[in-house]
Motif scaffolding. Structure first.
Motif, PDB file in Angstrom:
ATOM      1  N   LYS A 160       0.810  -1.218   0.000  1.00  0.00           N
ATOM      2  CA  LYS A 160       0.000   0.000   0.000  1.00  0.00           C
ATOM      3  C   LYS A 160       0.844   1.269   0.000  1.00  0.00           C
ATOM      4  O   LYS A 160       0.330   2.357  -0.245  1.00  0.00           O
ATOM      5  CB  LYS A 160      -0.944   0.002   1.212  1.00  0.00           C
ATOM      6  N   PRO A 163       2.192   2.950  -4.272  1.00  0.00           N
ATOM      7  CA  PRO A 163       1.710   4.042  -5.133  1.00  0.00           C
ATOM      8  C   PRO A 163       2.391   5.379  -4.852  1.00  0.00           C
ATOM      9  O   PRO A 163       2.690   6.135  -5.782  1.00  0.00           O
ATOM     10  CB  PRO A 163       0.207   4.097  -4.824  1.00  0.00           C
ATOM     11  N   LEU A 166       5.868   5.176  -6.296  1.00  0.00           N
ATOM     12  CA  LEU A 166       5.775   5.182  -7.754  1.00  0.00           C
ATOM     13  C   LEU A 166       5.604   6.600  -8.296  1.00  0.00           C
ATOM     14  O   LEU A 166       6.302   7.000  -9.237  1.00  0.00           O
ATOM     15  CB  LEU A 166       4.604   4.295  -8.197  1.00  0.00           C
ATOM     16  N   VAL A 183      -1.161   7.571 -13.431  1.00  0.00           N
ATOM     17  CA  VAL A 183      -0.613   6.256 -13.063  1.00  0.00           C
ATOM     18  C   VAL A 183      -0.785   6.017 -11.562  1.00  0.00           C
ATOM     19  O   VAL A 183      -1.157   4.922 -11.123  1.00  0.00           O
ATOM     20  CB  VAL A 183       0.880   6.172 -13.457  1.00  0.00           C
ATOM     21  N   GLY A 184      -0.525   7.058 -10.754  1.00  0.00           N
ATOM     22  CA  GLY A 184      -0.671   6.942  -9.310  1.00  0.00           C
ATOM     23  C   GLY A 184      -2.101   6.617  -8.885  1.00  0.00           C
ATOM     24  O   GLY A 184      -2.332   5.769  -8.016  1.00  0.00           O
ATOM     25  N   SER A 187      -2.878   2.991  -9.965  1.00  0.00           N
ATOM     26  CA  SER A 187      -2.102   2.011  -9.188  1.00  0.00           C
ATOM     27  C   SER A 187      -2.637   1.912  -7.760  1.00  0.00           C
ATOM     28  O   SER A 187      -2.741   0.806  -7.211  1.00  0.00           O
ATOM     29  CB  SER A 187      -0.614   2.395  -9.179  1.00  0.00           C
ATOM     30  N   ALA A 188      -3.001   3.054  -7.153  1.00  0.00           N
ATOM     31  CA  ALA A 188      -3.586   3.034  -5.807  1.00  0.00           C
ATOM     32  C   ALA A 188      -4.932   2.304  -5.820  1.00  0.00           C
ATOM     33  O   ALA A 188      -5.240   1.517  -4.917  1.00  0.00           O
ATOM     34  CB  ALA A 188      -3.756   4.457  -5.283  1.00  0.00           C
ATOM     35  N   LEU A 190      -5.882  -0.016  -7.982  1.00  0.00           N
ATOM     36  CA  LEU A 190      -5.638  -1.440  -8.228  1.00  0.00           C
ATOM     37  C   LEU A 190      -5.196  -2.151  -6.952  1.00  0.00           C
ATOM     38  O   LEU A 190      -5.657  -3.255  -6.644  1.00  0.00           O
ATOM     39  CB  LEU A 190      -4.584  -1.592  -9.327  1.00  0.00           C
ATOM     40  N   VAL A 191      -4.296  -1.493  -6.203  1.00  0.00           N
ATOM     41  CA  VAL A 191      -3.843  -2.081  -4.931  1.00  0.00           C
ATOM     42  C   VAL A 191      -5.019  -2.224  -3.974  1.00  0.00           C
ATOM     43  O   VAL A 191      -5.182  -3.252  -3.313  1.00  0.00           O
ATOM     44  CB  VAL A 191      -2.724  -1.206  -4.302  1.00  0.00           C
ATOM     45  N   CYS A 194      -7.268  -5.113  -5.147  1.00  0.00           N
ATOM     46  CA  CYS A 194      -6.617  -6.412  -4.924  1.00  0.00           C
ATOM     47  C   CYS A 194      -6.570  -6.780  -3.434  1.00  0.00           C
ATOM     48  O   CYS A 194      -6.651  -7.961  -3.076  1.00  0.00           O
ATOM     49  CB  CYS A 194      -5.204  -6.400  -5.502  1.00  0.00           C
TER      50      CYS A 194
END
Length: 365
Positions: A160, A163, A166, A183-184, A187-188, A190-191, A194
């Motif tokens: 966690k 992001p 990144l 992208v951030g 990606s946050a 998606l995390v 998941c």
């Protein structure tokens, strides 16, 4: 065009900060940092954690809000001075606000001076690093607990934190800030999906909440941008520069004049972003006339607005910190905290040394 670009970046930064916080990234980052720092060095550790959070999220307000409640609890358990701890957190938050490539102050400063964020970061970092290192030394001296007590284990999830890392890495590598933030955000999200902290619907709602959370600074920027343009069209900036010429005798005095302009604007408005927008056009004209590098001008605007925003007792950061401490059952005033705001004062000294002792490097054509 500059104002519209700022506005787009603001809402993307708001969305990223909100999604990362909702999926637990902010809490994991703070807990990870605290888990890595020995108890006797916690005051200095809180400064570093706040600095990272401020740089990663671009929000000193969000950093203070997130870290202060945890810092107060640690101060109680670890026997740390409450005022020193608050000063460390506020100072670290202002470090991040000043240096972050997704901070509204950085965006406003670089867009108003028409320079690249990465170039401004390099100049700014050279000024901020000595102040940050001396602050750490002072916190190690004045922030040592009376009795060292072990803290309970703090839960965190390393994935966690990714992001934030990144976005920082992409911005430092020179990727367009729009792309880095996009992208951030994903990606946050998606995390979060998941890990089971977000659903797709909750992710979309978090993005929307992040957008709307920037409404205040969005409309303030529009209004201040319009006001600045009206002032310029009616000769206000030319008049101010004409008056400043009486005290500006060259390059260095022009830099001091730029610093004074944005500092006064911040003291008047108690909003460092608004101060930069109001003073930005004037600063650009002054820097052009007295041949001050735009990268240096952008750094001065950002630094001095953040210095005074962190120090003034009626600034939002200070008020939020005091409110959070009061809600936790403690009584503290701004004037008790100000003597322990080591970083803003040292940053002010470091910048003045930089202005008068470090010559400008000529930018290659």
């Amino acid at each position: 065009e500059n104002v519209l670009t700022m506005l787009m970046i603001y809402i993307l930064a708001g969305a990223f900060a909100n999604v990362a916080a909702v999926m637990g990234g902010r809490e994991s980052t703070v807990n990870l940092g605290l888990s890595l720092v020995p108890v006797e060095f916690l005051a200095a550790g809180l400064f570093v954690i706040s600095a990272f959070m401020g740089t990663a999220t671009g929000s000193s307000m969000g950093t203070v809000t997130a870290v202060i409640p945890i810092a107060v609890g640690i101060a109680e358990k670890g026997g740390l001075s409450l005022t020193v701890v608050i000063g460390a957190v506020v100072g670290g938050a202002m470090f991040g606000d000043n240096l972050s490539m997704i901070s509204d102050t950085t965006i406003a400063a670089t867009r108003s001076q028409r320079c690249e964020m990465r170039d401004k970061f390099r100049v700014n970092f050279l000024i901020a690093l000595p102040a940050a290192l001396i602050t750490l030394v002072l916190l190690l001296i004045f922030g040592r607990p009376e009795t060292v007590m072990p803290l309970e284990a703090l839960p965190f999830d390393l994935i966690k934190v990714l992001p934030y890392v990144l976005v920082l890495a992409l911005a430092l590598c020179g990727l367009n800030v729009f792309l880095a933030l996009t992208v951030g955000i994903f990606s946050a999200g998606l995390v979060g999906i998941c890990c089971g902290d977000l659903t797709i619907a909750a992710f979309a709602q978090s993005v929307w909440d992040g957008f709307t959370g920037m409404n205040e600074v969005f409309f303030l920027t529009l209004l201040c941008g319009g006001m600045s343009e009206l002032i310029a069209k009616n000769g206000g900036i030319a008049w101010i520069i004409q008056k400043l010429r009486k005290v500006m005798k060259g390059n260095k005095s022009a830099q001091v004049g730029i610093a004074a302009m944005v500092s006064l604007c911040d003291c008047a408005t108690a909003n460092n972003t608004v101060a930069i927008i109001v003073a930005g056009d004037m600063a650009r004209d002054v820097s052009h006339e007295y041949k001050v590098d735009p990268r240096r001008t952008a750094s001065l605007l950002d630094i001095f607005s953040c210095v005074f925003q962190g120090i003034i007792p009626y600034g939002a950061q200070m008020l939020v910190a005091i409110t959070a401490v009061t809600e936790l059952g403690h009584s503290v005033t701004a004037f008790q905290i100000i003597p322990y705001l080591f970083y803003p004062f040292l940053l002010l000294i470091s910048t003045l040394v930089f202005i008068f002792l470090i010559p400008e490097k000529k930018k290659a054509n």
